[in-house]
Design a protein around this motif. Structure first.
Motif, mmCIF file in Angstrom:
data_model
loop_
_atom_site.group_PDB
_atom_site.id
_atom_site.type_symbol
_atom_site.label_atom_id
_atom_site.label_comp_id
_atom_site.label_asym_id
_atom_site.label_seq_id
_atom_site.Cartn_x
_atom_site.Cartn_y
_atom_site.Cartn_z
ATOM 1 N N ALA A 29 0.708 -1.110 0.084
ATOM 2 C CA ALA A 29 -0.113 0.132 -0.114
ATOM 3 C C ALA A 29 0.925 1.253 0.021
ATOM 4 O O ALA A 29 0.549 2.360 0.481
ATOM 5 C CB ALA A 29 -0.997 0.146 1.148
ATOM 6 N N GLY A 30 2.028 1.110 -0.486
ATOM 7 C CA GLY A 30 2.796 2.266 -0.547
ATOM 8 C C GLY A 30 2.724 3.487 -1.575
ATOM 9 O O GLY A 30 1.788 3.295 -2.534
ATOM 10 N N MET A 31 3.446 4.464 -1.358
ATOM 11 C CA MET A 31 3.445 5.503 -2.336
ATOM 12 C C MET A 31 4.912 5.823 -2.711
ATOM 13 O O MET A 31 5.685 6.096 -1.806
ATOM 14 C CB MET A 31 2.565 6.632 -1.623
ATOM 15 C CG MET A 31 2.460 7.878 -2.706
ATOM 16 S SD MET A 31 1.312 7.558 -4.066
ATOM 17 C CE MET A 31 2.294 8.550 -5.282
ATOM 18 N N THR A 32 5.217 6.018 -3.768
ATOM 19 C CA THR A 32 6.452 6.198 -4.260
ATOM 20 C C THR A 32 6.437 7.491 -5.357
ATOM 21 O O THR A 32 5.763 7.269 -6.238
ATOM 22 C CB THR A 32 7.164 4.993 -5.034
ATOM 23 O OG1 THR A 32 7.190 4.083 -4.174
ATOM 24 C CG2 THR A 32 8.737 5.438 -5.442
ATOM 25 N N GLY A 33 7.296 8.341 -5.043
ATOM 26 C CA GLY A 33 7.975 9.355 -5.811
ATOM 27 C C GLY A 33 8.890 9.238 -6.717
ATOM 28 O O GLY A 33 10.009 8.588 -6.067
ATOM 29 N N LEU A 34 8.898 9.556 -8.032
ATOM 30 C CA LEU A 34 9.893 9.140 -8.982
ATOM 31 C C LEU A 34 10.346 10.210 -9.769
ATOM 32 O O LEU A 34 9.828 11.002 -10.213
ATOM 33 C CB LEU A 34 9.517 8.003 -9.945
ATOM 34 C CG LEU A 34 9.035 6.477 -9.579
ATOM 35 C CD1 LEU A 34 8.269 5.725 -10.346
ATOM 36 C CD2 LEU A 34 10.218 5.759 -8.892
ATOM 37 N N CYS A 35 11.769 10.197 -10.019
ATOM 38 C CA CYS A 35 12.505 11.449 -10.638
ATOM 39 C C CYS A 35 13.625 10.651 -11.665
ATOM 40 O O CYS A 35 14.375 10.024 -10.824
ATOM 41 C CB CYS A 35 12.951 12.360 -9.829
ATOM 42 S SG CYS A 35 13.475 13.703 -10.613
ATOM 43 N N ALA A 36 13.714 10.977 -12.860
ATOM 44 C CA ALA A 36 14.838 10.432 -13.604
ATOM 45 C C ALA A 36 15.546 11.601 -14.197
ATOM 46 O O ALA A 36 15.231 12.617 -14.530
ATOM 47 C CB ALA A 36 13.935 9.637 -14.785
#
Length: 283
Positions: free
Chosen positions: A139-146
Motif C-alpha cells: 500500500a505504498g506511495m513512491t515518488g520517482l524522478c529520472a
C-alpha cells in the motif's frame, strides 16, 4: 506529475538485480514475484547470510554476497542500501556500470541523481525513488524522478518495480523530491502520531485501552479508504461529516483555533529542509 491508476497495465521489468535485501527490497521482491515476474529473473546481493537464506527460501530468488556478482548481466539495478553506504556501493559498481549501461534505481532517501551519476559514472541512466513504509503491505506511495539518460522504456521499467508495492507518481523537477519525502515519505509517521493522540484522548475520556485502539484504527482505515475511493476532495468529505452546531464542528473549531493547518505546513517545511541538508551530507 503523472499518477497511474492502481489497475494500469505495466510492462514486465525483465531481469532485476537488488543491491541490498532489507525490508523495502523484500516488499518490492514480494510484489514482483506475486505479480508474475519469475523468481529466477531476480538477483539479490545481501552481505548478511541469514537474510540471504531467508530471501532464497521465501521467494526462490538468486542470492549473492557480492554486489557486482548480482548486478553483472542485469539490465536493471535497484540500489536498496542505506544512504550512508550508497557512495561506497556505487563506486564498487562503477566499472560494471560503465561497461553494461544498466538502469539504476535508487530507493535511498536523500541521494540525488547527480550524486548517483557521479558515483556510478556520468551517462548512467538513473532513477531516484522515494517509497514509504506502507510499501511493506503493498500500500505504498513512491515518488520517482529520472535523469535525462532514462528513456521511456527505462521509466516504464522503474515504474513497474515500484508499482509492485503500491502507487507511483513521476516528479519532473528533482528539486521537489524533498517535498515528496516530507509529505509521503515521512507522512505515515504523521498519521501514527495522530493515532497516538486520538488513543490518548479516548483513554482520557474513560474508554478502555483496547477499545480506544480499535476505534482509532478502524476510523483511520475507513477515512483513508474514503479518501482513496470516493473521488471526493478532503474538504468535501470533511464537510459531509460536519453537521452545523454538532460534535464534529466543535472538535474542528478547536483544531482550527489551535492552528492545526499552520502547524502541519511548518512540519512539512521542516522535513523538506532537513531532506536537503541530508543530501548535502552524502556529497
Amino acid at each position: 506529475m503523472s499518477v497511474p491508476t492502481p489497475d494500469a497495465r505495466r510492462p514486465n521489468p525483465d531481469h532485476v538485480a537488488f543491491v541490498g535485501g532489507g525490508n523495502m527490497a523484500r516488499s518490492l521482491i514480494g510484489g514482483l514475484v506475486g505479480g508474475g515476474l519469475p523468481a529466477a529473473a531476480i538477483r539479490v546481493a545481501e552481505p548478511d547470510e541469514g537474510k540471504r537464506r531467508a530471501l532464497a527460501a521465501d521467494f526462490g530468488v538468486q542470492v549473492f554476497a557480492d554486489a557486482a556478482a548480482a548486478a553483472d548481466g542485469a539490465p536493471v539495478w535497484v540500489l536498496a542500501v542505506k544512504p550512508q553506504a550508497m557512495r561506497e556501493v556505487c563506486s564498487g559498481l562503477a566499472a560494471l556500470a560503465r561497461a553494461q549501461r544498466p538502469l539504476a534505481v535508487s530507493i535511498a532517501a536523500g541521494i540525488t541523481l547527480a550524486q548517483l551519476a557521479r558515483w556510478l559514472g556520468d551517462g548512467t541512466a538513473t532513477v531516484r525513488a522515494m517509497p514509504n513504509t506502507p510499501a511493506l503491505l503493498g500500500a505504498g506511495m513512491t515518488g520517482l524522478c529520472a535523469n535525462a539518460q532514462v528513456d521511456a522504456e527505462g521509466r516504464a521499467r522503474a515504474e513497474a518495480i515500484l508499482a509492485a508495492a503500491g502507487r507511483t507518481a513521476w516528479i519532473e523537477d528533482e528539486a521537489l523530491m524533498d517535498a515528496v519525502t516530507a509529505v509521503s515519505g515521512s507522512g505515515p509517521a504523521y498519521a501514527f502520531l495522530l493515532a497516538e493522540a486520538l488513543e490518548d484522548a479516548a483513554r482520557a475520556q474513560g474508554l478502555p485501552a483496547e477499545t480506544a485502539r480499535l476505534l482509532v484504527q478502524q476510523t483511520l482505515l475507513g477515512a483513508a479508504r474514503m479518501l482513496a475511493e470516493s473521488g471526493e476532495s478532503p474538504a468535501t468529505l470533511r464537510q459531509q461529516v460536519t453537521s452545523p452546531g454538532g460534535t464534529t464542528q466543535a472538535a474542528l473549531e478547536t483544531f482550527e483555533a489551535g492552528g492545526l493547518r499552520r502547524l502541519v505546513a511548518a512540519a512539512v517545511a521542516a522535513a523538506q529542509r532537513r531532506g536537503g541538508e541530508l543530501s548535502a551530507l552524502h556529497d
